[in-house]
Design an enzyme around this catalytic site. Structure first.
Site, PDB file in Angstrom:
ATOM      1  N   ALA A 120     -10.886  37.476  40.995  1.00  0.00           N
ATOM      2  CA  ALA A 120     -11.422  38.541  40.154  1.00  0.00           C
ATOM      3  C   ALA A 120     -12.745  39.053  40.698  1.00  0.00           C
ATOM      4  CB  ALA A 120     -11.605  38.040  38.721  1.00  0.00           C
ATOM      5  N   THR A 121     -13.517  38.204  41.368  1.00  0.00           N
ATOM      6  CA  THR A 121     -14.776  38.678  41.942  1.00  0.00           C
ATOM      7  C   THR A 121     -14.513  39.776  42.965  1.00  0.00           C
ATOM      8  OG1 THR A 121     -15.895  36.584  41.591  1.00  0.00           O
ATOM      9  CG2 THR A 121     -16.799  38.013  43.294  1.00  0.00           C
ATOM     10  N   ASN A 200     -16.750  35.574  29.291  1.00  0.00           N
ATOM     11  CA  ASN A 200     -16.519  34.196  29.728  1.00  0.00           C
ATOM     12  C   ASN A 200     -17.450  33.208  29.055  1.00  0.00           C
ATOM     13  OD1 ASN A 200     -18.359  35.765  31.368  1.00  0.00           O
ATOM     14  ND2 ASN A 200     -18.709  33.919  32.520  1.00  0.00           N
ATOM     15  N   GLN A 228     -10.706  36.567  31.973  1.00  0.00           N
ATOM     16  CA  GLN A 228     -10.558  35.593  30.888  1.00  0.00           C
ATOM     17  C   GLN A 228      -9.528  36.039  29.870  1.00  0.00           C
ATOM     18  OE1 GLN A 228     -11.992  32.701  30.625  1.00  0.00           O
ATOM     19  NE2 GLN A 228     -13.529  32.828  32.235  1.00  0.00           N
ATOM     20  N   SER A 248      -7.545  37.240  37.382  1.00  0.00           N
ATOM     21  CA  SER A 248      -7.850  36.017  38.122  1.00  0.00           C
ATOM     22  C   SER A 248      -6.720  35.011  37.961  1.00  0.00           C
ATOM     23  CB  SER A 248      -9.147  35.423  37.583  1.00  0.00           C
ATOM     24  OG  SER A 248      -9.373  34.156  38.131  1.00  0.00           O
ATOM     25  N   HIS A 250      -6.918  31.544  38.606  1.00  0.00           N
ATOM     26  CA  HIS A 250      -7.194  30.174  38.174  1.00  0.00           C
ATOM     27  C   HIS A 250      -7.674  30.068  36.731  1.00  0.00           C
ATOM     28  CE1 HIS A 250     -11.735  29.926  38.618  1.00  0.00           C
ATOM     29  NE2 HIS A 250     -11.484  31.060  39.203  1.00  0.00           N
ATOM     30  N   THR A 288      -3.756  39.136  55.435  1.00  0.00           N
ATOM     31  CA  THR A 288      -2.458  38.561  55.104  1.00  0.00           C
ATOM     32  C   THR A 288      -2.445  38.137  53.650  1.00  0.00           C
ATOM     33  OG1 THR A 288      -2.205  37.742  57.340  1.00  0.00           O
ATOM     34  CG2 THR A 288      -0.839  36.711  55.650  1.00  0.00           C
ATOM     35  N   CYS A 374     -30.453  24.786  33.459  1.00  0.00           N
ATOM     36  CA  CYS A 374     -30.120  23.733  34.424  1.00  0.00           C
ATOM     37  C   CYS A 374     -28.702  23.861  34.943  1.00  0.00           C
ATOM     38  CB  CYS A 374     -30.335  22.352  33.835  1.00  0.00           C
ATOM     39  SG  CYS A 374     -29.237  21.977  32.483  1.00  0.00           S
TER      40      CYS A 374
END
Lengths: 450, 152
Positions: A120-121, A200, A228, A248, A250, A288, A374
C-alpha cells in the site's frame, strides 16, 4: 552457514515442539534453565512463552488457506509471468490474472483496473505523486487530512517541496473529516483528494460515499488508502465514487510484500509511473510481478469476500467483550475516535493517570501497539491522536488493541486480565491518581520548577 | 506516402487522416517533400502510431484536411505546439472523448500527456482546421543508441 549452526545449537537446547524462526534464533540468548522453563528472553525482557497477538493493524498472520495457494508457485510453477514463450510463463500469467479478478471482485472493480505493487505504501506513492505529476500543468493543489498514513503525508510533503500546494484538513474530535470543510477546501486547480477509508491507529471509518459524491460533483479524483479497510468493510468503487485506491496484502491475512492499486478507467485517471522499466502492469508499475505473492493476495481477497460478514460479527462481539471487561473494572478509560463509525477490530484506549511507557513495559505478554513516542521511530508521539485533540499525557497512555480472524475469547480474557492488573498497579503508585481521588483538579496545579 | 483523391467523397464516408509510423528516415522524407497529406479511402485503420519528434524548430508540416464536400484545406503547421493550444486559439471543437480501446493503447505510449490521442483516431473534420500536433520524444522501443529501423 552461521545461522544454521546457531539454529542447530538452539534446537538441541529446546524441546522439539518449539521452533523459532532463523532470525529469532540468532537473536535470542537462551540459557539452559530458560530453555527448561520455556522462557523467552529478548531485549532485556523475560516472558514465558510467545505473547498473545493483539496487533492486527500492524500485520496479520497468513491464513493457512492462502499459504496453500501460494506454495506451488514457489516450488513447481515458478515461472516468470512475463515469459511469453513457454508453459511456465503462461501458467504464471494465468495465475496472476486469476488473482487480479479475485482482488477486483472484492472491491467491485473491473480486473483491468487493478495493478499489483509492492504494498500500500507504493500504491499511495503512485497515487499521490503519480497523479499530481501527470497533471502538473493544470493541477497544483492536493487536499488530504491530518490523520493520513505517513506514506501519504510524506508524499504530500514531497510534492510541497516541488512547489505544489497541499491542504491538510483537520478532523473532528471523533476522527471524522468535516464534509463542509472538505467541500470548501477544493479549488479549481485541485488535482486530488486523499482521505483514508479506515484509520490504522484509531479504527475510524470515514464517510467514503459522501466524500465520493463531493469529489464527483467537483470533478476531482478521489483517492482512498484502503489498506485497513479491504476485506473488513464493504467497498464498492462505483457506489463510493472512488478514483484511486491503495490496497495491502498483509492486512487481510495475505503475504507481506504485495499490494494493489485500483485506478479508474471511466473516466480514465492517469498517473506518471514511479517505477520505470519494461512496461509491466501496463506501464503503471514496471518490474516482474511476484506470482506467489500476488496469488496469495488474490486468495486472501477471495476468502475475505466469503468471510467478511462472519468475521465482522465475531470481531464485533470480541470487541464488546474486551471493552466491557476493561471498563467494568477500571474507570478513566477513554476510547480514542468515534464509537459509531469504527471498524470493530481496532480499539484504541487511553488510560488516565497512567504513564504510557511503564504500561507498555508491563504488557509484554500481550503484543499491542501504542501511540506513545517510544514506539515511533522518530520519537514523535502519535500525530493522529494529536489531530483528535487528545492531550499529550493521554496520548502517551494510549494502547491499540487489534482483534482479528484468529483471535480467541481466551486471548481477549487474558488481555483484559493483564491490562487491568497493570493499570491498577500503576495507578496505585501514581500520586496524580491519589490527588484525583481526593478531588483535586489536576489541571489547576502549579507545578514547581526545578 | 500520399493518396490522391480519385473521386469526390460521398457524405457518409468518413475521411481519415492517417499518420504512418515514422522513423527519423520518415522525418527526412517529410522535410524533403514538405507535404504530409493522407486522405484514405478506407473506413479506418487501426494503427498503433509511433512517432518521433523533430527537434528542428524550422521543420513544418503541411496538414491537409478534406471535408465531406471534398474541399481541401492545406495548412502549414509548425512543430512543437500542442493541440489544446490550437483548439483554444482557433475555437476548435476537440474530438470526442477517447474510447476505452484507444485509452488502453495510449497508456502504453511514451511521453503521454493529458491531451494525447492516437493519430489514427483523429478524423478529419471541417472543425479541425488549424489543428496542431506535438510529437513525443521517443517511441516504445529502446533505441537509446539511436538505431533507426528501415521504413516498411
Amino acid at each position: 552457514m552461521a545461522t544454521a549452526k546457531q539454529l542447530s545449537v538452539l534446537r538441541r537446547a529446546l524441546p522439539a515442539s518449539r521452533l523459532l524462526s532463523t532470525a529469532a534464533a540468532s537473536a535470542a540468548f537462551l540459557s539452559v534453565e530458560d530453555a527448561a522453563e520455556d522462557v523467552i528472553s529478548m531485549k532485556g525482557v523475560r516472558i514465558s512463552g510467545r505473547p498473545l497477538y493483539l496487533d492486527m493493524q500492524a500485520t496479520t498472520p497468513v491464513d493457512p488457506r492462502v499459504l496453500d495457494a501460494m506454495l506451488p508457485f514457489y516450488l513447481s510453477r515458478f515461472g516468470n509471468p512475463h515469459s511469453r514463450t513457454h508453459l511456465y510463463g503462461w501458467e504464471s500469467d494465468a495465475a496472476v490474472e486469476a488473482a487480479r479478478c479475485q482482488v477486483a471482485a472484492l472491491v467491485g472493480a473491473n480486473p483491468k483496473e487493478i495493478f499489483f505493487t509492492s504494498g500500500a505504501t507504493e500504491s499511495n506513492n503512485i497515487s499521490v505523486k503519480g497523479v499530481m505529476h501527470f497533471y502538473r500543468d493544470k493541477k497544483r493543489h492536493v487536499v488530504t487530512t491530518q490523520t493520513e498514513h505517513k506514506c501519504v503525508l510524506d508524499s504530500c510533503r514531497h510534492l510541497q517541496q516541488e512547489g505544489f500546494e497541499v491542504t491538510y484538513l483537520p478532523v473532528r474530535p471523533d476522527g471524522l473529516v468535516d464534509l463542509d470543510r472538505l467541500a470548501t477546501a477544493i479549488r479549481p486547480d485541485t488535482g486530488l483528494v486523499s482521505v483514508m477509508a479506515v484509520n490504522n491507529e484509531i479504527g475510524v471509518v470515514q464517510p467514503l460515499k459522501d466524500i465520493g459524491c463531493i469529489c464527483k460533483e467537483k470533478g476531482v479524483p478521489f483517492h482512498t488508502d484502503a489498506a485497513q479497510a479491504l476485506g473488513k468493510i464493504p467497498i464498492d468503487v462505483e457506489k463510493m465514487g472512488i478514483g484511486l485506491m491503495s490496497l495491502s496484502g498483509h492486512k487481510i491475512y495475505g503475504p507481506k510484500g504485495v499490494g494493489a492499486l485500483y485506478l479508474r478507467r471511466r473516466p480514465r485517471i492517469r498517473v506518471e509511473p514511479q517505477m520505470s522499466g519494461g512496461g509491466q502492469e501496463r506501464g503503471i508499475r514496471s518490474g516482474t510481478v511476484p506470482t506467489p505473492l500476488v496469488v496469495g493476495m488474490g486468495a486472501a481477497c477471495e476468502i475475505a469476500t466469503k468471510e467478511m460478514d462472519y468475521d465482522g460479527r465475531r470481531i464485533a462481539a470480541l470487541q464488546e467483550r474486551l471493552l466491557n471487561g476493561i471498563r467494568s473494572r477500571l474507570d478513566g478509560v477513554v476510547i480514542n475516535g468515534s464509537v459509531e463509525h469504527r471498524y470493530p477490530g481496532n480499539l484504541n484506549l487511553s488510560f488516565a493517570y497512567v504513564e504510557g511507557e511503564s504500561l507498555l513495559m508491563g504488557l509484554k505478554e500481550v503484543a499491542v501497539s501504542s501511540g506513545s513516542a517510544c514506539t515511533s521511530a522518530s520519537l514523535e508521539p502519535s500525530y493522529v491522536l494529536r489531530a483528535l485533540g487528545v492531550d499529550e499525557d493521554m496520548a502517551h497512555t494510549s494502547i491499540r488493541f487489534g482483534i482479528g480472524r484468529f483471535t480467541t475469547e481466551a486471548e481477549i480474557d487474558r488481555a483484559i486480565e493483564l491490562t487491568v492488573k497493570q493499570v491498577e498497579k500503576l495507578r496505585e503508585m501514581s500520586p496524580l491518581y491519589e490527588m484525583v481521588k481526593e478531588g483535586i483538579d489536576i489541571k489547576s496545579i502549579q507545578w514547581a520548577q526545578h | 506516402m500520399s493518396f490522391l483523391l480519385s473521386r469526390p467523397f460521398a457524405s457518409e464516408e468518413s475521411l481519415i487522416m492517417v499518420l504512418p509510423r515514422f522513423s527519423q528516415l520518415g522525418a527526412r522524407f517529410l522535410k524533403e517533400s514538405g507535404i504530409v497529406s493522407f486522405i484514405g479511402m478506407v473506413r479506418y485503420m487501426y494503427l498503433e502510431v509511433e512517432m518521433v519528434s523533430y527537434t528542428d524548430m524550422t521543420l513544418w508540416i503541411t496538414v491537409t484536411f478534406v471535408d465531406k464536400d471534398g474541399e481541401e484545406r492545406v495548412i502549414q503547421v509548425p512543430i512543437g505546439i500542442s493541440m489544446l493550444e490550437a483548439a483554444h486559439e482557433n475555437d476548435i471543437e476537440l474530438e470526442e472523448d477517447p474510447a476505452d480501446e484507444e485509452n488502453d493503447m495510449l497508456d502504453l505510449a511514451f511521453g503521454l500527456t493529458e491531451t494525447s490521442r492516437l493519430g489514427c483516431q483523429v478524423i478529419a473534420k471541417p472543425e479541425l482546421d488549424g489543428m496542431r500536433l506535438a510529437l513525443p520524444a521517443a517511441t516504445r522501443n529502446f533505441a537509446v543508441d539511436g538505431f533507426v529501423p528501415k521504413p516498411h
